[in-house]
Write a protein that holds these residues in place. Structure first.
Motif, PDB file in Angstrom:
ATOM      1  N   MET A 130       0.833  -1.206   0.000  1.00  0.00           N
ATOM      2  CA  MET A 130       0.000   0.000   0.000  1.00  0.00           C
ATOM      3  C   MET A 130       0.865   1.252   0.000  1.00  0.00           C
ATOM      4  O   MET A 130       1.863   1.331   0.718  1.00  0.00           O
ATOM      5  N   ASP A 131       0.445   2.237  -0.796  1.00  0.00           N
ATOM      6  CA  ASP A 131       1.180   3.495  -0.856  1.00  0.00           C
ATOM      7  C   ASP A 131       0.303   4.698  -0.524  1.00  0.00           C
ATOM      8  O   ASP A 131       0.725   5.842  -0.676  1.00  0.00           O
ATOM      9  N   ALA A 234       7.726  -5.946   6.590  1.00  0.00           N
ATOM     10  CA  ALA A 234       8.258  -4.948   5.659  1.00  0.00           C
ATOM     11  C   ALA A 234       7.553  -3.603   5.774  1.00  0.00           C
ATOM     12  O   ALA A 234       8.195  -2.545   5.731  1.00  0.00           O
ATOM     13  N   GLU A 235       6.208  -3.627   5.922  1.00  0.00           N
ATOM     14  CA  GLU A 235       5.455  -2.374   5.910  1.00  0.00           C
ATOM     15  C   GLU A 235       5.675  -1.531   7.161  1.00  0.00           C
ATOM     16  O   GLU A 235       5.297  -0.360   7.204  1.00  0.00           O
ATOM     17  N   LYS A 236       6.308  -2.114   8.182  1.00  0.00           N
ATOM     18  CA  LYS A 236       6.528  -1.381   9.429  1.00  0.00           C
ATOM     19  C   LYS A 236       7.706  -0.416   9.347  1.00  0.00           C
ATOM     20  O   LYS A 236       7.872   0.432  10.228  1.00  0.00           O
ATOM     21  N   GLY A 237       8.563  -0.564   8.339  1.00  0.00           N
ATOM     22  CA  GLY A 237       9.625   0.416   8.124  1.00  0.00           C
ATOM     23  C   GLY A 237      10.769   0.365   9.115  1.00  0.00           C
ATOM     24  O   GLY A 237      11.505   1.350   9.256  1.00  0.00           O
ATOM     25  N   VAL A 301       9.628   5.510  18.292  1.00  0.00           N
ATOM     26  CA  VAL A 301       9.566   5.754  16.848  1.00  0.00           C
ATOM     27  C   VAL A 301       8.599   4.764  16.212  1.00  0.00           C
ATOM     28  O   VAL A 301       8.690   3.554  16.439  1.00  0.00           O
ATOM     29  N   HIS A 302       7.684   5.307  15.420  1.00  0.00           N
ATOM     30  CA  HIS A 302       6.761   4.475  14.640  1.00  0.00           C
ATOM     31  C   HIS A 302       7.043   4.766  13.162  1.00  0.00           C
ATOM     32  O   HIS A 302       6.501   5.714  12.591  1.00  0.00           O
ATOM     33  N   PRO A 303       7.888   3.948  12.511  1.00  0.00           N
ATOM     34  CA  PRO A 303       8.417   4.298  11.187  1.00  0.00           C
ATOM     35  C   PRO A 303       7.658   3.693  10.007  1.00  0.00           C
ATOM     36  O   PRO A 303       8.238   3.466   8.948  1.00  0.00           O
ATOM     37  N   ALA A 304       6.363   3.436  10.158  1.00  0.00           N
ATOM     38  CA  ALA A 304       5.602   2.692   9.148  1.00  0.00           C
ATOM     39  C   ALA A 304       5.719   3.310   7.760  1.00  0.00           C
ATOM     40  O   ALA A 304       5.731   4.536   7.599  1.00  0.00           O
ATOM     41  N   SER A 305       5.781   2.441   6.751  1.00  0.00           N
ATOM     42  CA  SER A 305       5.812   2.898   5.360  1.00  0.00           C
ATOM     43  C   SER A 305       4.457   2.760   4.685  1.00  0.00           C
ATOM     44  O   SER A 305       4.288   3.166   3.539  1.00  0.00           O
ATOM     45  N   TRP A 306       3.477   2.171   5.372  1.00  0.00           N
ATOM     46  CA  TRP A 306       2.128   2.012   4.827  1.00  0.00           C
ATOM     47  C   TRP A 306       1.175   2.905   5.621  1.00  0.00           C
ATOM     48  O   TRP A 306       1.533   3.396   6.699  1.00  0.00           O
ATOM     49  N   PRO A 345       7.830   8.813   5.137  1.00  0.00           N
ATOM     50  CA  PRO A 345       8.104   7.373   5.226  1.00  0.00           C
ATOM     51  C   PRO A 345       9.342   6.997   4.419  1.00  0.00           C
ATOM     52  O   PRO A 345       9.708   7.674   3.457  1.00  0.00           O
ATOM     53  N   ARG A 346       9.996   5.919   4.862  1.00  0.00           N
ATOM     54  CA  ARG A 346      11.173   5.353   4.185  1.00  0.00           C
ATOM     55  C   ARG A 346      12.339   6.343   4.108  1.00  0.00           C
ATOM     56  O   ARG A 346      13.116   6.321   3.152  1.00  0.00           O
ATOM     57  N   SER A 347      12.473   7.211   5.087  1.00  0.00           N
ATOM     58  CA  SER A 347      13.557   8.193   5.072  1.00  0.00           C
ATOM     59  C   SER A 347      14.413   8.038   6.324  1.00  0.00           C
ATOM     60  O   SER A 347      14.121   8.618   7.375  1.00  0.00           O
TER      61      SER A 347
END
Length: 403
Positions: A130-131, A234-237, A301-306, A345-347
């Motif tokens: 999901m994006d 994976a989606e948790k970043g 930290v909550h680094p989710a990418s979704w 996200p993803r940074s």
């Protein structure tokens, strides 16, 4: 407001060792019982067995149905028919079940239905893909390609994906009312095809019993402690969080609490990038021990990418007085308001910069911790449950007038 009504919660499962939504279900059921309601939990066990919470004052009934029922629909609708005479309102706890509850109502079922929107299982086959925009044009082919199942399982699921594309939103719009756990979830489901007028926003609430004990983790070395809690998927970043350690100005201790299929890959990343920082993988931790990790942490930290709807771990971080860093996706930024730092996200570099901003300004760190606890009160159980009860009461009263 109608005060005395029976609530039947229909869920996939109740399992105390599987994720925040199970804790939310238990908290809601317990709190409704405390408010004087009779509560029954009925589980369909489509994907997992039950492992109920101890010392509960509500009953759990298994009505296990096969995954084939997702295609035929009838066995799931039959569960709603079975409990109709003893239920004043259904509280559906999974969006995947919502369309079948809608079909029950469309076919003449008399008990009103309130459904919780806390995930995207009504239309998504793999949240790691999901994006934040894909739900607008998610085709059957997309669902097949995105699924993490093997080819045989994907082929077997293809009729379900066709149903998700063609009838789920139609049946879903026969559900009386939805509540989304954050405004972004409401927006996504409205864009998917659920009538936005049927959706209200009622967030998660904190567990008042979570912070009972004194912490038992040694924090005497004075290093800044950073915490992640959740699945290692994976989606948790989490990879971005670990990689952020190469951008911090001074060594930190990163505690990673949780299990998942990404653990081995994350351990390999740690070897490459952690430098002088320490990364500790603690695996699964029982809920009563989890509070020690929060209480010893400086930053959560909550680094989710979704577009994660609204993680309970953010509430736990606020409740524990952690400074907060979250990604600008899903409901996380809305949940923390202006009390923490929001990064893309993803940074990894932006997460590292946010950690540095706290690390290099101790007064700002302490202010953030104080504001975090204060923000948590926006999600106190009394207010949230009262909103939920009012919504249910309105549905019950409307059903009584109709009958």
């Amino acid at each position: 407001m109608t005060e005395d009504f029976t609530v039947t919660i229909v869920a996939n499962k109740v399992n105390k060792s599987q994720g925040g939504s199970n804790f939310s279900l238990d908290l809601i059921a317990r709190t409704l019982v405390e408010r004087g309601h009779e509560v029954n939990v009925v589980t369909l066990n489509l994907s997992s067995d039950n492992d109920p919470f101890p010392d509960r004052e509500y009953d759990v009934y298994e009505r296990s149905v096969s995954k084939q029922s997702l295609l035929t629909a009838r066995p799931i609708v039959d569960v709603f028919d079975e409990w109709e005479s003893t239920s004043d309102v259904y509280h559906v706890f999974s969006p995947l079940i919502a369309p079948y509850a809608g079909k029950y109502r469309r076919d003449g079922g008399s008990t009103p239905v309130l459904c919780r929107l806390n995930q995207y299982s009504m239309f998504c086959s793999n949240v790691s893909e999901m994006d934040g925009e894909c739900h607008k044009n998610c085709s059957v082919i997309d669902r097949l390609q995105h699924s993490s199942d093997d080819l045989t399982t994907r082929a077997l699921k293809s009729p379900l994906f066709v149903m998700q594309s063609n009838v789920f939103s139609k049946w879903g719009n026969c559900v009386d009312k939805y509540y989304a756990v954050s405004p972004r979830v409401k927006e996504i489901y409205s864009e998917y095809g659920i009538d936005g007028d049927r959706i209200t926003v009622i967030p998660n609430f904190y567990n008042p019993d979570f912070m009972d004990d004194e912490p038992s983790i040694d924090t005497s070395n004075n290093q800044l402690r950073v915490l992640y809690v959740g699945r290692l998927s994976a989606e948790k970043g989490i990879d971005s969080l670990i990689e952020s350690l190469s951008y911090v100005d001074s060594p930190v201790i990163l505690d990673v609490v949780g299990e998942g299929d990404e653990k081995e890959r994350l351990e390999e990343i740690t070897k490459r990038v952690s430098g002088d920082s320490t990364v500790q993988f603690h695996g699964f931790v029982e809920n009563h021990e989890l509070r020690d990790y929060y209480d010893s942490a400086d930053i959560f930290v909550h680094p989710a990418s979704w577009p994660e709807p609204f993680s309970r771990t953010i509430l736990e971080g606020m409740q524990s007085g952690c400074a907060l860093i979250v990604t600008d996706t899903g409901g996380s930024a809305w949940a923390i308001g202006d009390v923490g730092k929001v990064v893309p996200p993803r940074s990894a570099s932006e997460i590292g910069n946010a950690i540095n901003a706290y690390m290099n300004n101790p007064k700002a760190l302490e202010r953030a911790k104080h504001k975090s606890r204060k923000r948590c009160q926006e999600f106190n159980p009394d207010d949230v449950i009262d909103r939920m009860r009012r919504t249910k009461s309105e549905l019950v009263e409307a059903a009584m007038k109709t009958s």
